[in-house]
Write an enzyme that holds these catalytic residues in place. Structure first.
Site, PDB file in Angstrom:
ATOM      1  N   GLU A 443     -30.076  -2.775 -12.004  1.00 13.00           N
ATOM      2  CA  GLU A 443     -30.090  -3.972 -11.150  1.00 13.00           C
ATOM      3  C   GLU A 443     -31.155  -4.934 -11.672  1.00 13.00           C
ATOM      4  O   GLU A 443     -30.861  -5.824 -12.443  1.00 13.00           O
ATOM      5  CB  GLU A 443     -30.334  -3.559  -9.696  1.00 13.00           C
ATOM      6  CG  GLU A 443     -30.049  -4.669  -8.721  1.00 13.00           C
ATOM      7  CD  GLU A 443     -29.974  -4.158  -7.295  1.00 13.00           C
ATOM      8  OE1 GLU A 443     -29.918  -4.982  -6.384  1.00 13.00           O
ATOM      9  OE2 GLU A 443     -29.974  -2.919  -7.079  1.00 13.00           O
ATOM     10  N   GLU A 719     -38.062   1.298  -1.494  1.00 14.33           N
ATOM     11  CA  GLU A 719     -37.023   0.442  -0.922  1.00 14.33           C
ATOM     12  C   GLU A 719     -36.655   0.890   0.485  1.00 14.33           C
ATOM     13  O   GLU A 719     -36.412   0.071   1.372  1.00 14.33           O
ATOM     14  CB  GLU A 719     -35.781   0.464  -1.814  1.00 14.33           C
ATOM     15  CG  GLU A 719     -34.638  -0.394  -1.314  1.00 14.33           C
ATOM     16  CD  GLU A 719     -33.453  -0.379  -2.253  1.00 14.33           C
ATOM     17  OE1 GLU A 719     -32.632  -1.306  -2.188  1.00 14.33           O
ATOM     18  OE2 GLU A 719     -33.331   0.567  -3.059  1.00 14.33           O
TER      19      GLU A 719
END
Length: 938
Positions: A443, A719
Site C-alpha cells: 500500500e 493501525e
C-alpha cells in the site's frame, strides 16, 4: 548579550533555493529577558556586491525577500544583525550561503532517455572538459528513481530521487554542485535508473496494476561555468548508451535482487522515452536520506530453525550486509514488523514480498545495501548465510525525508513515554517523500485522512512545512483533475478506491486542514494562498453533492473508521452515524475556508463561507443535538466532534461534555472511538472539565487503549488497537499494520494540553501555556523549536506541590494559565511558579457485589480486584466481562455477573471487601515498568 543566529533562506537548510525570492527567517539568542526585536539589518552579498535592507519591527519569520530576485545559479551570502527595543544591538551573524537552484524559463533542454524496458539499468554519457572550470551544477530527474555519478562518484547523498509526485502533473529535479568530481579531459556522467513509484503496481491483492504507463526514463543537464564567463551544457540525449547492471530486479514492495557477478553488458544506444508532458521544476522539500544506522540487538533462532535478527525498533529503511563466500552464493533477507509464534509475521504484508536477494561475486569481503527499495521492519530473517553468522555484519539503515526534529515530550511515566516515542518513529517511517499510511505492506499510499488528523502532531515533532507544502501541490493538481473532489489518496493512483470520484469526509478535508495547520504552526501564509481556490472548491463540491441540504448524509463515507467495536473485516461499521461525521467536517471546512479568506483579505469569500458555516452549524444542532445536550448518535466520537469543532457554544456544551464523560466511563475507560474521534477525544474531555476521564483513558493498558500496544512491546503506532492479540497472534483481519501514525495524533493533546505548550498566534509568536494536571502522571514537559527559537513548558509534582516552568524564546510572549486559575503574561526568558495541588483521593465505601458499577470502575484498584478475582478462576470469563460490561449508573456489579458460578461471585466479593478503606490513586508512574524486551512480541 544578544546574538543573531545565521538566517535561514527559504524553508529548509538545503543549499539550493527553489525560487528567486525565498522568504527569510532568523532567531535571536539573548541573556536579556523580555527581549523584542525593534528591527533587523540584512546584508546580501552576490557576485562580490553587497546589498542591504532594513526590516522594521519584530518580523523575523518568513520575511519577504527584500532584494532583487536571484537569477539561476547565482550564489548569495546573507547575514543579519538585530536591534532590540531595549536598545541592544547584536553583531552580524555568521552568513548563510545559498545558490539559486532553479532554471530560467525554457532553459530545460535535457531529453528523457532509457532502455525502453521496465528493468533497472545503467545510462552513461561522456563529454570533454575545457580548461578553466569555475563551477558545474547538475540538474537531474526521472520518471522513476535514479542516482547519478560523475566519474564514478555519487553526486549527493539523497535516496530514491526525485521522490514521488503526481507524475502526470508535476515532476521535480535535483540540483548538485559537482565541480569537485570533474577532471581534465574526458569525463563520464552515469545514471542508475529503476522504476520506483513510476512502474510500481498499485492496488489491493489481485487488483493491483500499474497506474503510470511507459518505461522509466531519466534526464540530466550539466551546466559548466568557466572562469572566462562562458558556459557549456551537457544533456542526456540520443548519443547516450545503456546497459544492464548488477541489479536484476527492483520493486518498492517486492524488494531488490542483486547479482554482484554481473558486469554491465554491451552498451547500446538509448531510446528517447515518451513521458508525461510536464516541465520539471526544482525540488522544494528535503530529499529522502539515510538518517541513522542501527545495530542488531538480538539474534533469534525460530522454532523452524531459521535465523532472525531483531533491531529492537520497528523502522523503515534497508539492511546493509558485509559478507564473504563463494561466487554465486545467494543471501536472502526477508523483512517483517513482528513475530508470530516465534516466526516471521509476514501475513500483514499481503502481496508485498519485502525480500531482498544478494548473490556474491566471490571477493574476500563484500558489502551491499539495496538501493531501489525500502521496507518497514524490526525483524529480518537471514537466509542462506555463508559460514558462521556474525550479527555485527548486519546493520539497519533508517530512511525518511530529511526533516529537522523540532519537538519533544517527556514524562517519567514509562508507558506514556514509550507511546510518545512510538509516535515519533511512526512519523519517521511514514514521511518518505510523501505522507503515507503505512510503510510495509502493498500500500504505502498518501491517504489524505491520515495526514489530516496527524498534521498538528507532525508539525510539532518535525519541521515539515516544506514537505507538506510540496505534497499539497499534488493535492491541488489531483483535485483540479477530479472536478473539485479531493482524492482519498494523493498521488491518486488507485482508481478503484472510493473517493476518487465522490467526496469523502475527513479525508478530502485535508485540503482545508493541512494548509491551516501550516499557517498556525509555521506562520506560513503561502499554503493558504496557493490552496485557497482548492479549499473553496472542496466546500463547493460538497455543497453540490448535498443538493442544497446543509446536512451531508449522502454518498460514500468512511465515517469513524476502525471503531474498535466494528467487525475486523468491516472497519467502517462505527457506532457514530456517518452523517454526523460528514456534516461536522462540512462545517469545519467551510469555517476554515472563511477564516482563510479573512486572513487573505477576500471579504466576499469570507462572508460567503462564514455564512455557510453558520447555517451548517445551525442545521447540525437542529438535526443531531437535543435541547438537553444529547447527541442523536449517542457515541463518543459524535460528542467529541461537536465539542472540539465548536458546533455547540451554548449551555448544551457542558451537557455534551458530561455525557461524553459518562460514555467514556461506560466503556471502562477503554478507547471506544475510531479514526476520527480518537485524535480529539481527550481534547473534548479536557475542554469540558473532565481531565480525570482523559487521564484514565490515556493510561489504560487493556485493549483497546493507547498503551495496550506498548505493553505488547510495540515500538510504533498500530493501525488497529488489537493488531496483535494478547496471545501473540496477529489480528485475523485482512487489514492490519504495525506502523500507522494516525491513532498517535493524540500526541498533540499531550503537547498542547498536558505539557501545556500551544501556539496562541501563528508560528508561536504568542504562546499559550495552560497545563492540565493528570492524576496518573507525576510530571510532563514539552519543548519545541519554534520559528522564533526554543519554547518549553512543563510541570512536576513534589509531594503536594506542583512546580511549573515556561520558557519563551526572544521576540515572543507567553500567556500562562495555571491550574489554580491564576494568569500571567510574560516575555521571553525562563519563568517558574509553584502551586499546591493534591492528587484526588477519597474515602472508600465498603464495596461488594451490590456496589454501583460506576463506583467500581471509577476506583482503579477495585476494578483490578474484580477482574483479577475472575481471571484467577476463569480467564475466558474475565476477558468477556472486560469486553462486554458497560459501566453505567443505576446497576450493581452483580448484574453483569448474574450468570457467574458461585465460586466466582464469592471470590469477587472477597476481593472487594479486602480493599483498604482509602481509594487508590490511579496508576502512578513509579508503579509501572516498561515491557521486558525479552518478552516483547513486536
Amino acid at each position: 548579550m544578544t546574538v543573531a543566529n545565521p538566517p535561514r533562506i527559504g524553508l529548509t537548510s538545503e543549499p539550493f533555493a527553489p525560487d528567486p525570492c525565498p522568504p527569510l527567517s532568523w532567531t535571536t539568542t539573548t541573556t536579556a529577558g523580555d527581549w523584542v526585536q525593534a528591527g533587523a539589518d540584512l546584508e546580501l552579498t552576490t557576485d562580490g556586491t553587497r546589498h542591504t535592507a532594513y526590516v522594521e519591527g519584530d518580523a523575523s519569520v518568513l520575511v519577504p525577500w527584500p532584494f532583487a530576485p536571484l537569477v539561476p545559479r547565482q550564489t548569495a551570502h546573507l547575514r543579519v544583525r538585530v536591534h532590540g527595543t531595549d536598545g541592544s544591538r547584536s553583531k552580524w551573524s555568521e552568513p548563510t550561503t545559498v545558490t539559486a537552484g532553479f532554471l530560467a524559463p525554457g532553459e530545460w533542454e535535457a531529453r528523457f532517455i532509457g532502455s525502453g524496458a521496465e528493468h533497472p539499468h545503467l545510462l552513461r554519457g561522456t563529454f570533454r572538459l575545457r580548461e578553466g572550470v569555475r563551477r558545474a551544477l547538475l540538474y537531474a530527474t526521472a520518471f522513476g528513481v535514479y542516482d547519478a555519478r560523475l566519474n564514478g562518484q555519487r553526486v549527493d547523498d539523497a535516496e530514491l530521487k526525485p521522490g514521488w509526485t503526481s507524475y502526470q502533473w508535476r515532476l521535480t529535479y535535483d540540483v548538485s554542485d559537482v565541480t569537485a568530481h570533474l577532471r581534465p579531459g574526458v569525463n563520464e556522467l552515469g545514471i542508475e535508473l529503476a522504476g520506483g513509484w513510476y512502474t510500481e503496481r498499485f492496488g489491493f491483492r489481485d487488483a493491483a496494476s500499474r497506474f503510470y504507463q511507459g518505461p522509466p526514463a531519466a534526464a540530466a543537464q550539466l551546466v559548466i561555468e568557466y572562469t572566462d564567463g562562458t558556459t557549456d551544457t551537457v544533456t542526456t540525449g540520443e548519443h547516450w548508451r545503456w546497459a544492464r547492471g548488477p541489479v536484476v530486479s527492483a520493486s518498492l514492495y517486492q524488494g531488490e535482487t542483486y547479482d554482484a557477478r554481473r558486469k554491465p553488458d554491451s552498451w547500446r544506444p538509448v531510446a528517447l522515452i515518451d513521458v508525461p508532458d510536464v516541465t520539471p521544476e526544482p525540488r522544494c522539500a528535503p530529499p529522502v536520506r539515510v538518517i541513522e544506522h542501527r545495530a542488531v540487538e538480538q539474534v533469534r533462532t525460530t522454532p523452524s530453525g531459521k535465523t532472525i535478527v531483531d533491531f529492537g525498533q520497528n523502522l523503515v529503511g534497508r539492511v546493509r550486509i558485509t559478507v564473504s563466500g563463494p561466487a554465486g552464493h545467494t543471501v536472502t533477507l526477508r523483512h517483517a514488523e513482528v513475530l508470530e509464534h516465534g516466526e516471521l509475521g509476514t501475513r500483514p504484508l499481503r502481496n508485498a514480498a519485502a525480500t531482498d536477494h544478494y548473490t556474491l561475486r566471490g571477493d574476500e569481503v563484500e558489502t551491499w545495501e539495496p538501493k531501489w527499495t525500502f521496507h518497514g521492519f524490526r525483524y529480518v530473517e537471514i537466509g542462506n548465510w555463508p559460514g558462521e553468522f556474525d550479527p555485527s555484519a548486519v546493520t539497519a539503515s533508517v530512511m525518511h525525508t530529511d526533516m529537522r526534529r523540532t519537538g519533544w515530550f517527556t514524562t517519567n511515566h514509562p508507558l506514556v513515554q514509550r507511546f510518545h516515542d512510538n509516535v515519533v518513529w511512526g512519523m519517521r517511517g511514514n514521511f518518505v517523500s510523501i505522507p503515507t499510511d503505512c510503510p510495509q505492506r502493498d500500500e504505502r499510499l498518501g491517504w489524505t485522512g491520515d495526514i489530516q488528523v496527524f498534521a498538528p502532531t507532525a508539525s510539532f515533532l518535525y519541521d515539515c512545512d516544506a514537505f507538506l507544502r510540496s505534497w499539497l501541490r499534488d493535492v491541488v493538481a489531483e483535485q483540479r483533475a477530479a472536478d473539485g473532489v479531493v482524492p482519498m489518496v494523493v498521488p491518486a493512483v488507485i482508481p478503484q478506491v472510493p473517493g476518487l470520484s465522490e467526496p469523502v469526509a475527513a479525508w478530502g478535508d485535508a485540503i482545508t486542514v493541512v494548509p491551516t495547520v501550516l499557517h498556525e504552526r509555521f506562520g506560513d501564509r503561502e499554503p493558504l494562498e496557493s490552496c485557497f481556490t482548492a479549499m473553496a472548491a472542496w466546500v463547493d463540491t460538497v455543497s453540490d453533492r448535498c443538493a442544497g441540504a446543509l446536512l451531508w448524509e449522502r454518498g460514500i463515507q468512511f465515517g469513524d473508521w476502525l471503531d474498535p467495536d466494528a467487525p475486523p473485516d468491516l472497519p467502517g461499521q462505527a457506532k457514530t452515524d456517518a452523517g454526523i461525521v460528514a456534516t461536522a467536517y462540512y462545517f469545519r471546512s467551510a469555517d476554515l475556508t472563511a477564516r482563510a479568506a479573512v486572513l487573505l483579505g477576500r471579504d466576499d469569500d469570507a462572508h460567503r463561507y462564514g455564512d455557510l458555516a453558520r447555517r451548517i452549524a445551525a442545521a447540525f444542532r437542529d438535526a443531531y443535538v437535543t435541547p438537553s445536550g444529547r447527541m442523536m448518535s449517542d457515541a463518543p466520537t459524535a460528542y467529541a466532534l461537536t465539542i472540539v469543532f465548536g458546533l455547540v457554544t451554548d449551555e448544551r456544551r457542558a451537557a455534551l461534555g458530561r455525557r461524553l464523560r459518562e460514555l467514556v466511563r461506560a466503556f471502562g475507560y477503554h478507547i471506544s472511538t475510531g479514526f476520527v474521534g480518537t485524535p480529539i477525544i481527550c481534547d473534548a474531555l479536557t475542554a469540558t472539565g473532565h481531565a480525570d476521564a482523559a487521564s484514565r483513558l490515556l493510561t489504560t493498558t487493556e485493549c483497546p487503549s493507547w498503551l495496550y500496544p506498548v505493553t505488547m512491546g510495540a515500538t510504533t503506532i498500530w493501525e488497529r488497537w488489537d493488531s496483535m492479540l494478547e496471545d501473540g497472534s496477529i489480528n485475523p483481519g485482512q487489514m492490519t499494520s504495525f506502523n500507522h501514525y494516525a491513532l498517535g495524533a493524540v500526541a498533540d493533546w499531550l503537547h498542547q494540553h498536558v505539557a501545556g505548550l500551544a501556539p496562541a498566534e501563528p508560528a508561536y509568536r504568542r504562546i499559550r501555556v495552560a497545563p492540565v494536571l493528570l492524576d496518573t502522571l507525576d510530571d510532563a514537559a514539552a519543548w519545541h523549536d519554534t520559528p522564533y527559537g526554543r519554547a518549553s513548558a512543563g510541570w512536576r509534582r513534589e509531594g503536594d506541590l506542583v512546580r511549573f516552568h515556561v520558557e519563551a524564546p526572544p521576540n515572543t510572549r507567553a500567556e500562562v494559565l495555571l491550574p489554580s486559575g491564576v494568569k500571567y503574561e510574560v516575555g521571553s526568558g525562563i519563568h517558574e511558579w509553584a502551586e499546591p495541588h493534591l492528587r484526588a483521593t477519597s474515602a472508600r465505601d465498603d464495596l461488594s457485589l451490590d456496589s454501583d458499577l460506576t463506583t467500581v470502575i471509577d476506583d482503579p484498584s477495585a476494578y483490578q480486584a474484580v477482574l483479577g478475582a475472575i481471571r484467577d478462576l476463569d480467564p475466558d470469563r474475565a476477558a468477556t466481562f472486560r469486553r462486554t460490561t458497560r459501566w453505567t449508573p443505576g446497576r450493581s456489579l452483580r448484574d453483569p455477573l448474574n450468570k457467574a458460578p458461585l465460586d466466582i461471585l464469592d471470590a469477587v466479593d472477597k476481593a472487594l471487601r479486602g480493599l483498604p478503606t482509602t481509594s487508590a490513586v490511579p496508576e502512578r508512574a513509579e508503579d509501572l515498568a516498561p515491557p521486558d524486551e525479552d518478552d516483547a512480541r513486536t
